[in-house]
Scaffold this motif. Structure first.
Motif, short mmCIF file in Angstrom:
data_model
loop_
_atom_site.label_atom_id
_atom_site.label_comp_id
_atom_site.label_asym_id
_atom_site.label_seq_id
_atom_site.Cartn_x
_atom_site.Cartn_y
_atom_site.Cartn_z
N ILE A 504 0.86 -1.18 0.00
CA ILE A 504 0.00 0.00 0.00
C ILE A 504 0.90 1.23 0.00
N SER A 505 0.54 2.24 -0.76
CA SER A 505 1.34 3.45 -0.82
C SER A 505 0.44 4.69 -0.85
N PHE A 506 1.01 5.80 -0.37
CA PHE A 506 0.31 7.09 -0.40
C PHE A 506 0.81 7.90 -1.61
N THR A 507 -0.08 8.64 -2.23
CA THR A 507 0.29 9.49 -3.37
C THR A 507 -0.20 10.90 -3.11
N VAL A 508 0.51 11.88 -3.66
CA VAL A 508 0.15 13.29 -3.49
C VAL A 508 0.36 14.01 -4.82
N LYS A 509 -0.60 14.90 -5.12
CA LYS A 509 -0.49 15.71 -6.34
C LYS A 509 -1.15 17.06 -6.04
N ALA A 510 -0.45 18.15 -6.36
CA ALA A 510 -0.98 19.51 -6.13
C ALA A 510 -1.32 20.15 -7.48
N ASP A 511 -2.53 20.80 -7.54
CA ASP A 511 -2.95 21.41 -8.80
C ASP A 511 -4.05 22.44 -8.52
N ASN A 512 -3.85 23.68 -9.04
CA ASN A 512 -4.86 24.75 -8.94
C ASN A 512 -5.32 24.99 -7.50
N GLY A 513 -4.40 25.03 -6.58
CA GLY A 513 -4.74 25.36 -5.20
C GLY A 513 -5.35 24.21 -4.42
N MET A 514 -5.41 23.03 -5.01
CA MET A 514 -5.94 21.86 -4.33
C MET A 514 -4.85 20.79 -4.24
N VAL A 515 -4.89 20.03 -3.18
CA VAL A 515 -3.92 18.94 -2.98
C VAL A 515 -4.68 17.63 -3.00
N ARG A 516 -4.28 16.75 -3.90
CA ARG A 516 -4.93 15.44 -4.00
C ARG A 516 -4.08 14.40 -3.29
N ILE A 517 -4.70 13.70 -2.34
CA ILE A 517 -4.02 12.68 -1.54
C ILE A 517 -4.71 11.35 -1.84
N GLY A 518 -3.93 10.33 -2.19
CA GLY A 518 -4.50 9.04 -2.53
C GLY A 518 -3.88 7.91 -1.74
N VAL A 519 -4.66 6.82 -1.59
CA VAL A 519 -4.19 5.59 -0.96
C VAL A 519 -4.31 4.49 -2.01
N LYS A 520 -3.18 3.95 -2.43
CA LYS A 520 -3.15 2.99 -3.53
C LYS A 520 -2.76 1.62 -3.02
N ASP A 521 -3.52 0.61 -3.44
CA ASP A 521 -3.23 -0.76 -2.98
C ASP A 521 -3.01 -1.66 -4.18
N THR A 522 -2.62 -2.91 -3.87
CA THR A 522 -2.40 -3.93 -4.90
C THR A 522 -3.44 -5.03 -4.77
N GLY A 523 -4.66 -4.64 -4.39
CA GLY A 523 -5.74 -5.60 -4.19
C GLY A 523 -6.33 -6.10 -5.50
N PRO A 524 -7.48 -6.77 -5.41
CA PRO A 524 -8.08 -7.40 -6.60
C PRO A 524 -8.73 -6.40 -7.56
N GLY A 525 -8.86 -5.17 -7.14
CA GLY A 525 -9.53 -4.19 -8.00
C GLY A 525 -11.05 -4.24 -7.87
N ILE A 526 -11.69 -3.28 -8.53
CA ILE A 526 -13.15 -3.15 -8.42
C ILE A 526 -13.75 -3.12 -9.82
N PRO A 527 -14.81 -3.87 -10.09
CA PRO A 527 -15.46 -3.83 -11.40
C PRO A 527 -15.98 -2.44 -11.71
N ALA A 528 -15.99 -2.10 -12.99
CA ALA A 528 -16.40 -0.74 -13.40
C ALA A 528 -17.85 -0.44 -13.03
N LYS A 529 -18.71 -1.46 -13.04
CA LYS A 529 -20.13 -1.22 -12.73
C LYS A 529 -20.35 -0.82 -11.28
N ASP A 530 -19.40 -1.17 -10.39
CA ASP A 530 -19.56 -0.86 -8.96
C ASP A 530 -18.95 0.47 -8.57
N LEU A 531 -18.11 1.04 -9.43
CA LEU A 531 -17.39 2.27 -9.06
C LEU A 531 -18.32 3.43 -8.71
N PRO A 532 -19.43 3.68 -9.49
CA PRO A 532 -20.27 4.85 -9.16
C PRO A 532 -20.96 4.76 -7.80
N ARG A 533 -21.11 3.54 -7.23
CA ARG A 533 -21.89 3.40 -6.00
C ARG A 533 -21.02 3.11 -4.77
#
Length: 589
Positions: A504-533
């Motif tokens: 698991i790793s943390f990611t950071v990206k700054a753009d237009n006055g906002m800072v994006r912080i992410g948590v990235k894993d190496t799990g099984p992933g999520i099907p596209a149909k489930d992402l919106p919910r």
């Protein structure tokens, strides 16, 4: 060719003058002709009688004296004089030499001679073959002093009469021409004066037709034209007021239609669209060129056309729900109302309520109730079952087993408490009752502290957590406690779904006055149909595994609401078999 009112008035004046002049010309010509003819006849009658008196006095023997007497009288009267014997033989003629008289035909059958025999006087107008001209003949009986009987006849050529008539006609024609010229000038002036107001009224009418209602006609007379000008001015004022009211009503209607959240459509009885509002265009993803098109053309959906046909057939209000495939599925509640005028269908009004969000919320509410019931039922059932077992004197008979039961009861009560706590937290977040103590926070510090809290859980599964991605990350404005809660939820989920030996790793990206912080894993992933919910309450991709891991199904929903309170956004990027990254944004300090 178009003639204006001035030329029509001028033509009418000229026609009137020409008609009156023609009537007078014909009347005067006829009257003068009759008068001249009558005068010539009277004069010729008088001269004929005088001639008879002279012939009675001067003729002794008609055959011998007639030529001389006829010539003498002709010179005095300037008329042709003919003396005829009782048997019709010409005894003397002022226009014929005495030696040529024998060649003349008998004159007894002449009309004027026959009238003279019958009434004592005769006249006739005919063409003279002798002198080749029309003549007026006047004849009276003659008796000489010696008792010889015969006739004396005077005749005048009608050439003079025709010349007189021609002169009179020429004079009358000249007078008529002068009268027409004067009438032309006067009619032009009069028609121009008369048509001036009419031209002004015409200009005003054209301006009114073009939408300019501010013009007024000057009223200079009190005749019918003046009254017409007053009427036109009053009409223009009324139309201007009516147009202002109509414009205000139209603007108000346009404002109402633009402000309506529901789609509105008006069509005629044949299904041709006459009016729509912006909400309707947005609902059906249409451009503005829909007026004049049929309903079936703008949305090829059978239910819509069937509903229109049903309202046309029944002419009653109709309310029904529809599911329309417009790019994405939309749920619509439609209200159809027929437009009737004296029983005749003039059109149809349809109001479209987009209830897609309401339907979605209803489904979420139903899922929420089912999930809450399911989540609460398991720990409550376990607690109840083990508590009942303990009440059956298990504490005394088997203390070790009783202790195990109590630990199970404690575990499920803690799970129940966590579920209730998450529900209360989520309720506070949705109600906006949670106060944030915002401050400048270093994401690196919060991430490391979160990793320390969950390090034992990650170590059990031999999962490596890397915080180097947030080192040196820009500071953000956030509530430190709530930011830690967000990172704990995201990191805890990542540990739950990452297989043993993963990372698991943390990611950071700054753009237009906002800072994006992410948590990235190496799990099984999520099907596209489930992402919106994924951020809905109690929604799980793998429900059985989530419950086994002890999750409440509310963590991601809590994360979403906390970040939204901070003015940020949340999201997820995932691909089956390649892991997932949950991220959120915060304002840079």
């Amino acid at each position: 060719m178009k003639f204006n009112i001035q030329w029509k008035l001028m033509a009418s004046y000229l026609f009137l003058v020409l008609f009156i002049g023609g009537v007078f010309f014909a009347y005067l010509s006829h009257t003068l002709n009759r008068h001249l003819t009558s005068e010539i006849r009277q004069n010729l009658t008088t001269e004929t009688r005088l001639t008879r008196m002279i012939a009675h006095r001067d003729i002794v023997r008609m055959r011998d004296d007639a030529p001389v007497v006829a010539s003498a009288i002709s010179r005095a009267t300037r008329a042709r004089v003919t003396i005829i014997l009782a048997d019709g033989t010409v005894a003397g003629d002022s226009e014929i030499a005495p030696g040529d008289l024998k060649g003349l035909e008998n004159h007894l059958d002449r009309p004027e001679i026959q009238q003279a025999l019958e009434s004592g006087s005769g006249e006739a107008i005919r063409y003279s073959a002798t002198i080749k001209t029309p003549m007026l003949y006047m004849a009276v009986p003659l008796e000489t002093a010696t008792g010889e009987k015969g006739f004396v006849r005077l005749s005048l050529p009608l050439t003079a009469l025709e010349q007189a008539k021609g002169s009179i006609r020429t004079l009358l024609a000249a007078s008529l021409a002068i009268a027409l010229l004067v009438a032309l000038i006067l009619s032009y002036i009069l028609s121009r004066v008369t048509s001036r107001s009419l031209r002004t009224i015409t200009i005003l009418a054209k301006q009114i037709g073009k939408g300019n209602f501010s013009r007024r006609v000057p009223v200079s007379t009190r005749d019918e034209v003046g009254e017409l000008a007053l009427v036109m001015n009053d009409m223009a004022e009324r139309i201007e007021q009516q147009m202002e009211r109509t414009s205000a009503e139209r603007n108000r209607l346009d404002t109402i239609l633009r402000g309506m959240g529901e789609g509105l459509m008006v069509s005629d009885a044949n299904g041709m669209i006459t009016l729509v509002n912006p909400a309707f265009l947005e609902l059906f993803s249409l451009d503005r060129n829909v007026e004049g098109r049929h309903i079936i053309e703008i949305a090829r959906h059978p239910a819509l056309n069937d509903a229109f046909k049903a309202i046309v057939a029944s002419r009653d209000e109709r309310i029904e729900k529809m599911t329309l495939a417009l790019g994405k599925e939309k749920h619509v509640l439609t209200h159809w109302v027929p437009l009737l005028d004296n029983g005749e269908l003039q059109g149809v009004v349809a109001v479209f309520h987009d209830i897609t969000d309401l339907t979605k919320l209803e489904n979420i509410r139903r899922d929420f109730v089912a999930n809450v019931s399911h989540e609460l039922r398991t720990p409550v059932t376990v607690i109840k079952g083990y508590a009942e077992t303990l009440l059956d004197s298990l504490m005394e008979s088997d203390p070790e087993r009783a202790r195990k039961f109590i630990e199970i009861i404690l575990s499920h009560s803690e799970r129940l408490a966590a579920l209730i706590g998450d529900l209360l937290t989520l309720s506070q977040l949705e109600a906006g009752n949670m106060n944030l103590e915002q401050a400048t926070v270093r994401p690196e510090q919060v991430a490391k502290h979160t990793m320390e809290l969950l390090e034992p859980k990650a170590a059990q599964k031999r999962i490596a957590v890397d915080c180097s991605g947030v080192e040196g990350a820009p500071a953000v404005i956030a509530d430190p406690g709530r930011l830690e809660q967000v990172m704990v939820n995201l990191l805890d989920n990542a540990i739950k779904y990452t297989p043993e030996g993963g990372s698991i790793s943390f990611t950071v990206k700054a753009d237009n006055g906002m800072v994006r912080i992410g948590v990235k894993d190496t799990g099984p992933g999520i099907p596209a149909k489930d992402l919106p919910r994924l951020f809905e309450r109690f929604y799980r991709v793998d429900a059985a595994r989530s419950r086994n891991e002890g999750g409440t199904g509310l963590g991601l929903s809590i994360v979403k609401h906390i970040i939204q309170l901070h003015g940020g956004t949340v999201g997820v990027e995932s691909e089956p078999g390649k892991g997932s990254e949950f991220w959120f944004t915060l304002k840079q300090a």
